[in-house]
Scaffold this motif. Structure first.
Motif, PDB file in Angstrom:
ATOM      1  N   PRO A  66       0.810  -1.228   0.000  1.00 36.13           N
ATOM      2  CA  PRO A  66       0.000   0.000   0.000  1.00 36.13           C
ATOM      3  C   PRO A  66       0.840   1.274   0.000  1.00 36.13           C
ATOM      4  N   ALA A  67       1.969   1.274   0.712  1.00 37.46           N
ATOM      5  CA  ALA A  67       2.816   2.475   0.762  1.00 37.46           C
ATOM      6  C   ALA A  67       3.381   2.804  -0.614  1.00 37.46           C
ATOM      7  N   VAL A  68       3.879   1.786  -1.313  1.00 39.29           N
ATOM      8  CA  VAL A  68       4.455   2.015  -2.643  1.00 39.29           C
ATOM      9  C   VAL A  68       3.374   2.414  -3.632  1.00 39.29           C
ATOM     10  N   ALA A  69       2.198   1.794  -3.526  1.00 38.52           N
ATOM     11  CA  ALA A  69       1.099   2.147  -4.434  1.00 38.52           C
ATOM     12  C   ALA A  69       0.679   3.600  -4.247  1.00 38.52           C
ATOM     13  N   ARG A  70       0.576   4.049  -2.986  1.00 37.76           N
ATOM     14  CA  ARG A  70       0.234   5.454  -2.718  1.00 37.76           C
ATOM     15  C   ARG A  70       1.312   6.387  -3.270  1.00 37.76           C
ATOM     16  N   LEU A 112       3.319  10.305  -7.361  1.00 37.54           N
ATOM     17  CA  LEU A 112       4.504  10.647  -8.150  1.00 37.54           C
ATOM     18  C   LEU A 112       4.892   9.436  -9.001  1.00 37.54           C
ATOM     19  N   PRO A 113       4.282   9.291 -10.154  1.00 35.92           N
ATOM     20  CA  PRO A 113       4.502   8.090 -10.973  1.00 35.92           C
ATOM     21  C   PRO A 113       5.937   7.899 -11.447  1.00 35.92           C
ATOM     22  N   ASP A 114       6.719   8.963 -11.500  1.00 35.79           N
ATOM     23  CA  ASP A 114       8.049   8.867 -12.103  1.00 35.79           C
ATOM     24  C   ASP A 114       9.170   8.542 -11.119  1.00 35.79           C
ATOM     25  N   VAL A 115       8.880   8.502  -9.821  1.00 42.31           N
ATOM     26  CA  VAL A 115       9.962   8.255  -8.881  1.00 42.31           C
ATOM     27  C   VAL A 115      10.294   6.767  -8.827  1.00 42.31           C
ATOM     28  N   ASP A 116      11.564   6.478  -8.582  1.00 39.87           N
ATOM     29  CA  ASP A 116      12.002   5.101  -8.380  1.00 39.87           C
ATOM     30  C   ASP A 116      12.011   4.778  -6.894  1.00 39.87           C
ATOM     31  N   VAL A 117      11.896   3.494  -6.579  1.00 40.94           N
ATOM     32  CA  VAL A 117      11.841   3.041  -5.191  1.00 40.94           C
ATOM     33  C   VAL A 117      12.902   1.969  -4.975  1.00 40.94           C
ATOM     34  N   LEU A 118      13.673   2.122  -3.908  1.00 37.31           N
ATOM     35  CA  LEU A 118      14.610   1.092  -3.484  1.00 37.31           C
ATOM     36  C   LEU A 118      14.160   0.567  -2.134  1.00 37.31           C
ATOM     37  N   VAL A 119      13.738  -0.685  -2.094  1.00 38.44           N
ATOM     38  CA  VAL A 119      13.376  -1.340  -0.836  1.00 38.44           C
ATOM     39  C   VAL A 119      14.628  -1.991  -0.273  1.00 38.44           C
ATOM     40  N   VAL A 120      14.979  -1.635   0.963  1.00 43.77           N
ATOM     41  CA  VAL A 120      16.151  -2.210   1.622  1.00 43.77           C
ATOM     42  C   VAL A 120      15.640  -3.106   2.741  1.00 43.77           C
ATOM     43  N   ASP A 121      15.660  -4.410   2.512  1.00 41.04           N
ATOM     44  CA  ASP A 121      15.056  -5.337   3.476  1.00 41.04           C
ATOM     45  C   ASP A 121      16.119  -6.071   4.280  1.00 41.04           C
ATOM     46  N   ASP A 122      15.908  -6.101   5.595  1.00 32.29           N
ATOM     47  CA  ASP A 122      16.853  -6.740   6.512  1.00 32.29           C
ATOM     48  C   ASP A 122      16.454  -8.184   6.816  1.00 32.29           C
ATOM     49  N   ALA A 123      16.249  -8.986   5.760  1.00 30.57           N
ATOM     50  CA  ALA A 123      15.906 -10.405   5.910  1.00 30.57           C
ATOM     51  C   ALA A 123      14.688 -10.574   6.811  1.00 30.57           C
ATOM     52  N   SER A 124      13.620  -9.853   6.502  1.00 29.09           N
ATOM     53  CA  SER A 124      12.413  -9.884   7.332  1.00 29.09           C
ATOM     54  C   SER A 124      11.845 -11.295   7.454  1.00 29.09           C
ATOM     55  N   PRO A 125      11.618 -11.779   8.668  1.00 31.00           N
ATOM     56  CA  PRO A 125      11.049 -13.119   8.849  1.00 31.00           C
ATOM     57  C   PRO A 125       9.639 -13.263   8.282  1.00 31.00           C
ATOM     58  N   ASP A 126       8.909 -12.143   8.145  1.00 28.28           N
ATOM     59  CA  ASP A 126       7.519 -12.236   7.683  1.00 28.28           C
ATOM     60  C   ASP A 126       7.394 -12.272   6.167  1.00 28.28           C
ATOM     61  N   ASP A 151       7.301  -4.252 -11.794  1.00 25.18           N
ATOM     62  CA  ASP A 151       7.410  -2.804 -11.926  1.00 25.18           C
ATOM     63  C   ASP A 151       8.883  -2.421 -11.966  1.00 25.18           C
ATOM     64  N   ASP A 152       9.360  -1.932 -13.094  1.00 26.69           N
ATOM     65  CA  ASP A 152      10.786  -1.623 -13.217  1.00 26.69           C
ATOM     66  C   ASP A 152      11.182  -0.347 -12.468  1.00 26.69           C
ATOM     67  N   ARG A 153      10.226   0.321 -11.838  1.00 21.60           N
ATOM     68  CA  ARG A 153      10.555   1.464 -10.990  1.00 21.60           C
ATOM     69  C   ARG A 153      10.999   1.016  -9.591  1.00 21.60           C
ATOM     70  N   ILE A 154      10.862  -0.259  -9.292  1.00 20.51           N
ATOM     71  CA  ILE A 154      11.148  -0.778  -7.954  1.00 20.51           C
ATOM     72  C   ILE A 154      12.368  -1.691  -8.007  1.00 20.51           C
ATOM     73  N   GLY A 194       3.522   3.497   6.420  1.00 19.80           N
ATOM     74  CA  GLY A 194       2.400   4.376   6.137  1.00 19.80           C
ATOM     75  C   GLY A 194       2.362   5.637   6.972  1.00 19.80           C
ATOM     76  N   SER A 195       3.305   5.797   7.898  1.00 19.89           N
ATOM     77  CA  SER A 195       3.303   6.995   8.747  1.00 19.89           C
ATOM     78  C   SER A 195       3.736   8.241   7.978  1.00 19.89           C
ATOM     79  N   HIS A 196       4.514   8.048   6.928  1.00 23.95           N
ATOM     80  CA  HIS A 196       4.929   9.163   6.073  1.00 23.95           C
ATOM     81  C   HIS A 196       4.007   9.203   4.853  1.00 23.95           C
ATOM     82  N   ALA A 197       3.193  10.227   4.779  1.00 19.61           N
ATOM     83  CA  ALA A 197       2.210  10.310   3.699  1.00 19.61           C
ATOM     84  C   ALA A 197       2.890  10.639   2.376  1.00 19.61           C
TER      85      ALA A 197
END
Length: 257
Positions: free
Chosen positions: A23-27, A32-46, A59-62, A99-102
């Motif tokens: 939901p955060a990335v979709a919002r 801002l459709p043109d921004v790229d997103v880098l997810v930095v994951d710390d081996a989340s157990p979930d 999505d090649d923006r991610i 989701g705390s940062h709109a």
């Protein structure tokens, strides 16, 4: 809105944020459709990292950066910054996955780069607010910001906030290899370095909303680290042992509407 000075990369650190990441990335991309997103994951157990890979495959923006384990917010952002500096992005954004940062506030933060080098999303300037926090959590946050402001002698009202925008040139000059702080102390550290290096730092009001899903990563150890490090930095400043100055001289600007 003024155009940002080049391609934008939003760095989103994650640890057990599977319910929130999509939901955060979709919002974000709805705003801002043109921004790229880098997810930095710390081996989340979930399985947040696996979900991030699925989003990136569609999505090649991610892009996803997988880290070996939970090593703290500061370390995750530093790896994200290094990744950003390898590419051609000229603007790098810090944004939480919960989701705390709109994302709807991000256009205003980017527009503020017109006369700033670092833009801080601020809860505690006119127009900023906090939604659905218990009173003791907000009191702790306000108290930490007040202590940091007094100890470091800077006019920033929300120096611990984690929604912020950097010009690439700032990250290239802040000696990221020497940053060791974690938690919200990392945010203090980065803003303090930017001010002492003479970059233009500006606060812009945001609405910060408590997460709806999952649990906060805040702990007593994070708060204790922040108090200790801020005290040490403040004493060093008063003893004349500051970081090297940028030729422009130190500048920190408050909120502007």
């Amino acid at each position: 809105m003024a155009e940002p000075p080049g391609p934008v990369l939003v760095v989103v650190p994650t640890y057990d944020e599977r319910e929130n990441l999509g939901p955060a990335v979709a919002r974000l991309h709805a705003c801002l459709p043109d921004v790229d997103v880098l997810v930095v994951d710390d081996a989340s157990p979930d399985g947040t990292g696996e979900l991030a890979d699925e989003l990136a495959a569609d999505d090649d923006r991610i892009t996803v950066l997988h880290r070996a384990g939970k090593d703290g917010l500061g370390a995750a952002y530093l790896d994200g910054f290094r990744h950003a500096l390898i590419g051609e992005h000229q603007v790098v954004v810090e944004m939480d996955a919960d989701g705390s940062h709109a994302p709807e506030d991000l256009p205003a933060l980017l527009a503020a780069l017109e006369d700033a080098d670092v833009v801080l999303g601020s809860r505690y300037v006119p127009g900023g607010r906090v939604v659905n926090w218990p009173w003791h959590r907000e009191a702790l946050s306000r108290g930490g910001n007040l202590y940091s402001r007094l100890a470091l002698g800077v006019p920033i009202r929300d120096i611990t906030g984690g929604y912020r925008v950097f010009r690439r040139s700032v990250l290239e000059q802040l000696h990221l290899e020497s940053v060791a702080s974690q938690g919200y102390c990392f945010q203090v550290d980065m803003a303090w370095r930017a001010v002492r290096a003479g970059f233009r730092v500006r606060e812009v009001p945001i609405t910060f909303a408590e997460r709806e899903r999952g649990s906060s990563k805040m702990s007593g150890a994070i708060v204790a680290e922040a108090l200790w490090r801020v005290t040490c930095w403040g004493l060093s400043h008063r003893l004349g042992r500051d970081l090297p100055q940028h030729p422009a001289g130190p500048v920190a600007e408050g909120a502007r509407s």
